[in-house]
Motif scaffolding. Structure first.
Motif: not given
Length: 272
Positions: A49-56, A16-20
């Motif tokens: 980042r993997a979740l974008g804007d959650l669609g909201i 879920l969380l990128g290394p940075d």
């Protein structure tokens, strides 16, 4: 297996969380000498980042549904003023709510105060587990480790979870007039001491017990797990967010709450 299935599987199992990206916890003043131990579960509003804007819509992230407005800075100021350890959580409560049990429907909410969260609707068990394991578990593991260290060193602890609440819910527009709420379930020791301090140092404000929420095993995590199970005095502190929406407001409430807590520490019979 088709290409689409392979891609979906890769997304589901990717971190879920990128290394940075920030860790799911921050420890401020870890060696603070005060017996007060602060947490702030809804400090931030980051979205991996993997979740974008959650669609909201972007403006939704400025609302109380995304984080506890003013709570992070209030908690940091209290940590510095009291010389108290503080553990903060930087990701939005819409990603995973670190004050909910993982099995609670509100841990990864599909709707929050009337706003649908499309990215959370129908989330798979694997995706749900990934959010818990990468954010919720590390945050609470850090809290537990620091409290364990204090106990091993013979240091007392008074657990204070710092939160804020909105003056009126969009989905239920009824005024919530209190300035501060002291929340507890089975153990009211710290809440009662704090109320006595509020009566002395903040009588102009409207203070209450267990409003606008209550603490329960199936809806809360920090107080039942880190407070009640350890047998240490604890409280979930709720400050109305219009009171702490500005730096001046947070400065005022830091001094109010610090005076109240100093009062408690000076009259701590039955606590430590």
């Amino acid at each position: 297996m088709g290409e689409a299935s392979r891609n979906a599987g890769a997304v589901a199992t990717a971190p879920l969380l990128g290394p940075d990206e920030p860790r799911p916890f921050e420890v401020a003043n870890p060696t603070g000498a005060s017996p007060v131990f602060l947490t702030c579960e809804h400090a931030g509003r980051r979205i991996p980042r993997a979740l974008g804007d959650l669609g909201i819509a972007r403006q939704e992230m400025d609302r109380h549904i995304a984080y506890d407005i003013g709570a992070e800075d209030l908690a940091r100021r209290l940590s510095a003023r009291l010389d108290a350890p503080l553990v903060l959580q930087p990701y939005s409560r819409l990603v995973v709510d670190c004050n909910r049990p993982p099995e609670s429907p509100q841990c990864v909410p599909e709707v929050s105060d009337g706003t649908a969260i499309p990215a959370n609707r129908g989330i798979s068990p694997l995706a749900h587990r990934r959010r818990v394991e990468e954010v919720h578990t590390p945050f609470h593991g850090t809290v537990a480790s620091l409290l364990d260290e204090r106990r091993a060193a013979g240091q007392p602890a008074l657990l204070v979870a710092v939160h804020s609440f909105t003056a009126e819910l969009a989905a239920k527009p009824e005024p919530r007039p209190w300035h501060v709420g002291l929340l507890y379930n089975r153990d009211d020791r710290l809440a009662r001491h704090l109320m006595a301090g509020l009566d002395v140092h903040a009588s102009a404000y409207l203070s209450t017990f267990n409003e606008p929420y209550t603490v329960e095993d199936d809806s809360d995590f920090t107080i039942p797990v880190h407070g009640e199970k350890r047998g240490i005095p604890h409280v979930l502190l709720e400050v109305r967010n219009d009171e702490i929406a500005t730096p001046k407001g947070r400065e005022t409430w830091t001094e109010v709450l610090a005076a109240v807590i100093d009062h408690v520490l000076a009259n701590q019979k039955g606590l430590l």
